[in-house]
Design an enzyme around this catalytic site. Sequence first.
Site, mmCIF file in Angstrom:
data_model
loop_
_atom_site.group_PDB
_atom_site.id
_atom_site.type_symbol
_atom_site.label_atom_id
_atom_site.label_comp_id
_atom_site.label_asym_id
_atom_site.label_seq_id
_atom_site.Cartn_x
_atom_site.Cartn_y
_atom_site.Cartn_z
ATOM 1 N N THR A 35 0.837 -1.201 0.000
ATOM 2 C CA THR A 35 0.000 0.000 0.000
ATOM 3 C C THR A 35 0.872 1.251 0.000
ATOM 4 O OG1 THR A 35 -1.719 -1.172 1.211
ATOM 5 C CG2 THR A 35 -1.823 1.232 1.220
ATOM 6 N N THR A 65 1.956 -5.181 12.371
ATOM 7 C CA THR A 65 0.990 -4.257 12.991
ATOM 8 C C THR A 65 0.547 -4.716 14.374
ATOM 9 O OG1 THR A 65 -0.844 -5.409 11.917
ATOM 10 C CG2 THR A 65 0.097 -3.520 10.749
ATOM 11 N N LYS A 135 -14.598 -2.749 17.286
ATOM 12 C CA LYS A 135 -15.026 -2.721 18.695
ATOM 13 C C LYS A 135 -15.134 -1.281 19.191
ATOM 14 C CE LYS A 135 -13.833 -4.153 23.381
ATOM 15 N NZ LYS A 135 -13.097 -5.088 24.247
ATOM 16 N N HIS A 274 -43.496 -27.650 -9.018
ATOM 17 C CA HIS A 274 -43.658 -27.653 -7.568
ATOM 18 C C HIS A 274 -42.812 -28.729 -6.881
ATOM 19 C CE1 HIS A 274 -46.755 -24.744 -8.284
ATOM 20 N NE2 HIS A 274 -47.478 -25.604 -8.982
ATOM 21 N N ASN A 418 -44.990 -39.667 0.426
ATOM 22 C CA ASN A 418 -44.850 -41.008 -0.124
ATOM 23 C C ASN A 418 -44.799 -40.924 -1.649
ATOM 24 O OD1 ASN A 418 -44.967 -42.625 2.288
ATOM 25 N ND2 ASN A 418 -47.138 -42.086 2.428
ATOM 26 N N PHE A 467 -40.789 -49.021 1.305
ATOM 27 C CA PHE A 467 -41.495 -50.307 1.239
ATOM 28 C C PHE A 467 -43.007 -50.135 1.322
ATOM 29 C CE2 PHE A 467 -40.338 -50.186 5.923
ATOM 30 C CZ PHE A 467 -41.631 -50.019 6.409
ATOM 31 N N ASP A 472 -52.549 -54.079 0.429
ATOM 32 C CA ASP A 472 -53.598 -53.370 -0.308
ATOM 33 C C ASP A 472 -53.021 -52.545 -1.450
ATOM 34 O OD1 ASP A 472 -52.384 -51.513 1.323
ATOM 35 O OD2 ASP A 472 -54.245 -50.676 2.149
#
Length: 518
Positions: A35, A65, A135, A274, A418, A467, A472
């Site tokens: 710098t 520093t 700070k 979606h 599901n 699973f 059904d």
Amino acid sequence: MSKRALISVSDKTGIVEFAGELVKLGWEIISTGGTKATLDTAEIPNVSVDDVTGFPEMMDGRVKTLHPLVHGALLGRRDLATHMEAMREHDIQPIDLVIVNLYPFKETLLAGGSYEEMIEKIDIGGPSMLRSAAKNHAFVTVLTDPTDYAQVLSELTENGETLFETRQQLAAKVFRLTASYDALIADYLGKEIHVTDPERTTLTYDVNQRLRYGENEHQAAVFYQTALPTSYSIAQSKQLNGKALSFNNIRDADAAIKIARDFTDAPTVVALKHMNPCGIGTAETIEQAWDYAFEADPVSIFGGIIVLNREVDAATAEKMHKIFLEIIIAPSYSDEALEILTMKKKNLRLLQLDFSQAEVSKKEMEYTGVLGGLLVQNQDVIVETPAEWTVATKTQPTATQFEALKFAWKAVKFVKSNGILVSNEHQTLGVGPGQTNRVGSVKLALEAAFDKPSALTENAVLASDAFFPFADNIDEIAKSGVKAIVQPGGSVRDQEVIDACDKYGIAMVFTGVRHFRH
């Protein structure tokens, strides 16, 4: 006594002009290393930090520093007599303005720096000065970003000092910067020693886009991207046309590209609505893949998000142009395709994405926010081997059915649980997402699938992300005519389900892997 500014920056953007204006306002400038060389070249008066501390820079710049004459000058409270007395006693002159950038740790990491290089890019003095100044922001102005120079210079010119509110804002910005910097270092070092579940995690993200609103118009939202960019991500895609992406666009597009990266072997088109796939097609050409994806659900695809894993050609573009789509994502577009897709469709969002990095993106962790916490997990990117699947039934799947089962199993992973999906060997036919019971999802998927011509459903198979808890489900499937099922297995009622399949002459394959997607 003139006010003093300490400047130590790696990003020299605007620093010569800023420092020059400070000098005009009567400020004294302290600088370091590169710098100072920059300011000297510009003939801007400044003194070296060595001259202030009376102590030389040493250890390859590791110590320059970290000195009481610097930190005392930053931390001393001007409103406490004891602090001011201590400063006078030890000949500490206040520093009122600090401009510091940090060593380029992130940039070096992205450039593939070695471990030794990364360690040397861990800045100590810079964060220490920034934290000290931040700070004590009641009295000290601290800058880390050239975009803030103009405001600070304006206030100094008009008022002789900055506003307290400005110093507060800049101090908060400092701590965000140092927190992000430390988070990257902690993550890097943790990965070097393969830490997988640290006792605490600090994530850091950068703003990608400030959104008009969130999921709904009354919700505020911002799109952040990972500090270390992921090439195969919506955040890194290039938008070629259309309106800015919305919150829901981004979520849907992200879900869609995750599906597409699992279909790399052949030209594939994914259509999503979606967060659920409404059509996936794979073929020898991208045009045919589009036909399959469109044919899968020509109603739901309207207003959908489309991902193509090959270049979009003119023929495919012509077909897509005929319907309303929200987003199209592809690795590239031919000139003719771009002209077709943008013609009279200024709002159609066209994204270009680097598909070559798709595999790398699977290494990212998944984060899900919950009230008061954060869930972290690996992505569901397990490599499966169909040859190791188990045929649980007496009936064996045909070769064509087995190909369809592989396709269906790959696709059902992305359906919300599901999740049930019906497909043939090259396209989805029906999707049953997110029902509160599995038989409800089965009915939805079958209804959508068998509303199509029999030529498509001739070799239809069904996949379930988890699973079947009861037989059904098999009763419903048998009514449709589906003759092959793929599912994880693992239920206490597996035998009942197997017996039901044997009763109906249905082949059923167990994968041993579940793919819930909540």
